[in-house]
Design an enzyme around this catalytic site. Structure first.
Site, PDB file in Angstrom:
ATOM      1  N   LYS A 112       0.849  -1.187   0.000  1.00 51.87           N
ATOM      2  CA  LYS A 112       0.000   0.000   0.000  1.00 51.87           C
ATOM      3  C   LYS A 112       0.882   1.233   0.000  1.00 51.87           C
ATOM      4  O   LYS A 112       1.679   1.445   0.920  1.00 51.87           O
ATOM      5  CB  LYS A 112      -0.900   0.017   1.243  1.00 51.87           C
ATOM      6  CG  LYS A 112      -2.093   0.942   1.104  1.00 51.87           C
ATOM      7  CD  LYS A 112      -3.058   0.417   0.054  1.00 51.87           C
ATOM      8  CE  LYS A 112      -4.452   0.994   0.230  1.00 51.87           C
ATOM      9  NZ  LYS A 112      -5.386   0.393  -0.758  1.00 51.87           N
ATOM     10  N   THR A 134      -3.750  -5.107   0.659  1.00 54.97           N
ATOM     11  CA  THR A 134      -3.146  -3.788   0.867  1.00 54.97           C
ATOM     12  C   THR A 134      -4.037  -2.911   1.740  1.00 54.97           C
ATOM     13  O   THR A 134      -3.538  -2.033   2.446  1.00 54.97           O
ATOM     14  CB  THR A 134      -2.872  -3.084  -0.475  1.00 54.97           C
ATOM     15  OG1 THR A 134      -4.103  -2.815  -1.148  1.00 54.97           O
ATOM     16  CG2 THR A 134      -1.972  -3.936  -1.361  1.00 54.97           C
ATOM     17  N   HIS A 172      20.456  27.215 -11.686  1.00 50.76           N
ATOM     18  CA  HIS A 172      21.273  28.215 -12.371  1.00 50.76           C
ATOM     19  C   HIS A 172      20.731  29.634 -12.172  1.00 50.76           C
ATOM     20  O   HIS A 172      19.521  29.876 -12.262  1.00 50.76           O
ATOM     21  CB  HIS A 172      21.332  27.910 -13.866  1.00 50.76           C
ATOM     22  CG  HIS A 172      21.931  26.575 -14.184  1.00 50.76           C
ATOM     23  ND1 HIS A 172      23.240  26.255 -13.917  1.00 50.76           N
ATOM     24  CD2 HIS A 172      21.386  25.466 -14.753  1.00 50.76           C
ATOM     25  CE1 HIS A 172      23.488  25.017 -14.311  1.00 50.76           C
ATOM     26  NE2 HIS A 172      22.372  24.519 -14.813  1.00 50.76           N
TER      27      HIS A 172
END
Length: 295
Positions: free
Chosen positions: A12, A63, A250
């Site tokens: 899960k 799950t 940058h």
């Protein structure tokens, strides 16, 4: 040619849990709350090939049950540190189910700062604390990798970049003074998964990352990355390996000459993409091999 099932796991993903711990009488002025806001992903493996090969789910822990376990453990045990909570969950899944032999638990923690009083908070920026736990159950192999994501840092000077390869496509000019900025993702491996002061270890690792970044006169982001990893390992004996991923955020000087203005490293354009991405691993020479700890 035969075809066989390879390594597999299931679980899960991203169970979001907010755990409020209350002290003091409800509604009282001296009541003080503590917030733990976490995202938990569980992945299990073991003797479950039949689920893939024949559709037989006799060995499969749903799950949904894994999700419910996360919530129940948050209530029953609380969440002190994500490392301890992850170890608790991982050991439970392996020790409670005979078909499960290995558990992987990954947790992200989102921090909140107290505004005022005992129950008002503000979300603390974009930085996320992380933990990745592997366990084979009680008495079996275990590993803990702690870390952080999106630690945004910037040096407004003290960074250069020159002496690099130049080919027919190179337009970048060497520079002796530039802004160096990045968003650090760092993961550090503990020598042992035994009980430790996870909060202290995390605070110290973060502290040394920041101070190494600030105190390194950088000739490249690669050099800075190594110095950051080196300092963490040199100062923290409980750690043996650190992996860093650092995008170069940058900043380019804006050409103000068309407006009759000089630009003496004062006005920059912050570009979000494309960006350089620097990644590297720093480890002690006695670090035990544990490639699976990072998976």
């Amino acid at each position: 040619m035969g075809i066989v099932l390879g390594p597999n796991r299931y679980g899960k993903a991203e169970t979001r849990v907010v755990r409020v711990t209350r002290s003091g009488a409800p509604g009282a002025r001296d009541a003080r709350h503590r917030i733990k806001d976490v995202n938990v992903s569980v992945s299990l493996s073991g003797a479950m090939d039949d689920a893939h090969l024949t559709g037989d789910n006799a060995a499969v822990l749903p799950t949904d049950s894994q999700k419910n376990t996360v919530f129940a453990f948050a209530k029953k045990h609380g969440i002190e540190t994500i490392e301890d909570f992850g170890l608790l969950l991982a050991r439970h899944f392996v020790d409670s189910q005979p078909t499960i032999t290995h558990a992987r638990v990954e947790i992200h923690e989102y921090s909140w700062d107290r505004i005022t009083g005992g129950h008002s908070f503000v979300r603390n920026g974009g930085e996320v604390r992380t933990a990745l736990i592997h366990s084979d159950g009680d008495g079996g192999a275990e590993s803990v990798v702690s870390g952080l994501e999106d630690l945004v840092v910037l040096n407004s000077t003290g960074s250069e970049f020159h002496g690099f390869v130049q080919d027919e496509y190179t337009t970048l000019a060497p520079i002796g003074d530039r802004i160096l900025a990045t968003a650090v993702t760092a993961r550090w491996r503990h020598r042992s998964a035994g009980t430790g002061d996870w909060d202290d270890s995390h605070r110290a690792a973060r502290h040394h990352l920041l101070h190494a970044f600030a105190e390194t006169h950088s000739l490249s982001l690669q050099q800075t990355l190594f110095q950051m990893g080196r300092r963490v390992l040199a100062e923290r004996d409980e750690l043996c390996e650190i992996r860093l991923s650092m995008p170069n955020k940058h900043h380019f000087l804006v050409d103000l000459e068309p407006f009759g203005m000089d630009n003496d490293n004062e006005v920059y354009f912050a570009a979000d993409r494309p960006y350089g991405l620097i990644e590297g691993t720093v480890l002690t020479d006695d670090a035990p091999h544990a490639a699976s700890a990072w998976e």
